[in-house]
Scaffold this motif. Structure first.
Motif, mmCIF file in Angstrom:
data_model
loop_
_atom_site.group_PDB
_atom_site.id
_atom_site.type_symbol
_atom_site.label_atom_id
_atom_site.label_comp_id
_atom_site.label_asym_id
_atom_site.label_seq_id
_atom_site.Cartn_x
_atom_site.Cartn_y
_atom_site.Cartn_z
ATOM 1 N N ASP A 228 0.826 -1.202 0.000
ATOM 2 C CA ASP A 228 0.000 0.000 0.000
ATOM 3 C C ASP A 228 0.865 1.258 0.000
ATOM 4 O O ASP A 228 0.577 2.239 -0.696
ATOM 5 N N LEU B 35 2.280 2.300 -3.418
ATOM 6 C CA LEU B 35 1.397 2.792 -4.476
ATOM 7 C C LEU B 35 1.725 4.239 -4.858
ATOM 8 O O LEU B 35 1.650 4.610 -6.045
ATOM 9 N N THR B 36 2.089 5.036 -3.881
ATOM 10 C CA THR B 36 2.406 6.442 -4.161
ATOM 11 C C THR B 36 3.611 6.541 -5.087
ATOM 12 O O THR B 36 3.615 7.307 -6.069
ATOM 13 N N MET C 64 4.723 4.201 -7.116
ATOM 14 C CA MET C 64 4.371 3.676 -8.436
ATOM 15 C C MET C 64 3.534 4.689 -9.225
ATOM 16 O O MET C 64 3.724 4.865 -10.437
ATOM 17 N N ALA C 65 2.594 5.359 -8.546
ATOM 18 C CA ALA C 65 1.765 6.359 -9.213
ATOM 19 C C ALA C 65 2.605 7.512 -9.725
ATOM 20 O O ALA C 65 2.406 8.017 -10.850
ATOM 21 N N LYS D 60 -2.812 7.427 -8.961
ATOM 22 C CA LYS D 60 -2.815 6.832 -7.619
ATOM 23 C C LYS D 60 -4.213 6.322 -7.262
ATOM 24 O O LYS D 60 -4.360 5.249 -6.647
ATOM 25 N N LEU E 16 -4.766 3.039 -9.062
ATOM 26 C CA LEU E 16 -3.971 1.967 -8.453
ATOM 27 C C LEU E 16 -4.581 1.497 -7.134
ATOM 28 O O LEU E 16 -4.633 0.293 -6.848
ATOM 29 N N ARG E 17 -5.031 2.426 -6.314
ATOM 30 C CA ARG E 17 -5.640 2.058 -5.034
ATOM 31 C C ARG E 17 -6.917 1.236 -5.251
ATOM 32 O O ARG E 17 -7.173 0.256 -4.536
ATOM 33 N N PHE F 41 -5.894 -2.193 -6.391
ATOM 34 C CA PHE F 41 -5.229 -2.926 -5.312
ATOM 35 C C PHE F 41 -6.253 -3.415 -4.289
ATOM 36 O O PHE F 41 -6.132 -4.508 -3.732
#
Length: 216
Positions: free
Chosen positions: A150, A153-154, A156-157, A172, A175-176, A179
């Motif tokens: 988790d 994710l930031t 990766m975004a 983001k 992605l969240r 996920f």
């Protein structure tokens, strides 16, 4: 005539080993008056030998060897087997009395100590573990992994947004959302798999068997 038996037969009558009978003879606890003949073929007069032992053995020895009730007068009648040419046959030993109970308690205590030692050794080797503690530890590991994913994710975004010239916030958010779907699917799969997994796994622990002879 008073019955006479071999050393081995007398040992069976009073519940000790033939070696112990030989020891009684050597130490004089069984007198020469209780012997018929001499040398290796000498036989033992049962009642005379019992009377000798009642006088020469103290109470602690008799209890420790488990023969207290077996050397009492008339406690073990001798059977003469006519079909075997007059051979004296000792009757089956009676496992009773306070001395037998004490021995059984000692034996059970020794077995319990051996089992506990085997369990502790298996635990030290990693063969055993507390199931509640193991379950809690696995939950902590899974939660820690989810937090790592988790938190990533930031990053990766940010990387995706920079690569494709997209708003980082939108990337983001997507992605969240994906996920979250992945976590829900994984949770369902793990729950289904957990149903088929037994709560306990059988482990064979070999404990050293207590020797009753060593407790005499």
């Amino acid at each position: 005539m008073e019955a006479s038996v071999t050393k081995g037969e007398f040992a069976a009558l009073i519940g000790v080993s033939p070696g112990r009978v030989s020891q009684y003879l050597t130490e004089g606890k069984i007198s020469q008056a209780a012997l018929v003949g001499s040398g290796r073929n000498a036989k033992i007069r049962v009642e005379q030998a019992k009377a000798d032992l009642r006088l020469t053995l103290d109470v602690s020895q008799r209890l420790g060897n488990g023969i207290d009730t077996l050397i009492d007068a008339g406690s073990q009648p001798v059977i003469v087997d006519g079909n075997a040419g007059g051979t004296v046959v000792p009757p089956p030993l009676q496992q009773s009395g306070i001395d037998y109970e004490i021995k059984q308690q000692k034996l059970e205590a020794a077995r319990r100590a051996n089992r506990n030692a085997a369990i502790n050794e298996a635990r030290e080797r990693g063969q055993l573990m507390d199931t509640d503690a193991g379950r809690a530890e696995m939950t902590r590991v899974a939660s820690a992994l989810m937090d790592v994913f988790d938190g990533g994710l930031t990053d990766m975004a940010t990387a995706i947004a920079a690569e494709f010239q997209l708003p980082q916030r939108d990337v983001k958010h997507i992605l969240r959302k994906e996920f979250r779907k992945l976590r829900e699917t994984a949770a369902k799969q793990m729950k289904t798999r957990a149903v088929s997994v037994p709560e306990y796994s059988e482990v064979v622990i070999e404990a050293e068997e207590a020797d009753p002879a060593e407790l005499a």
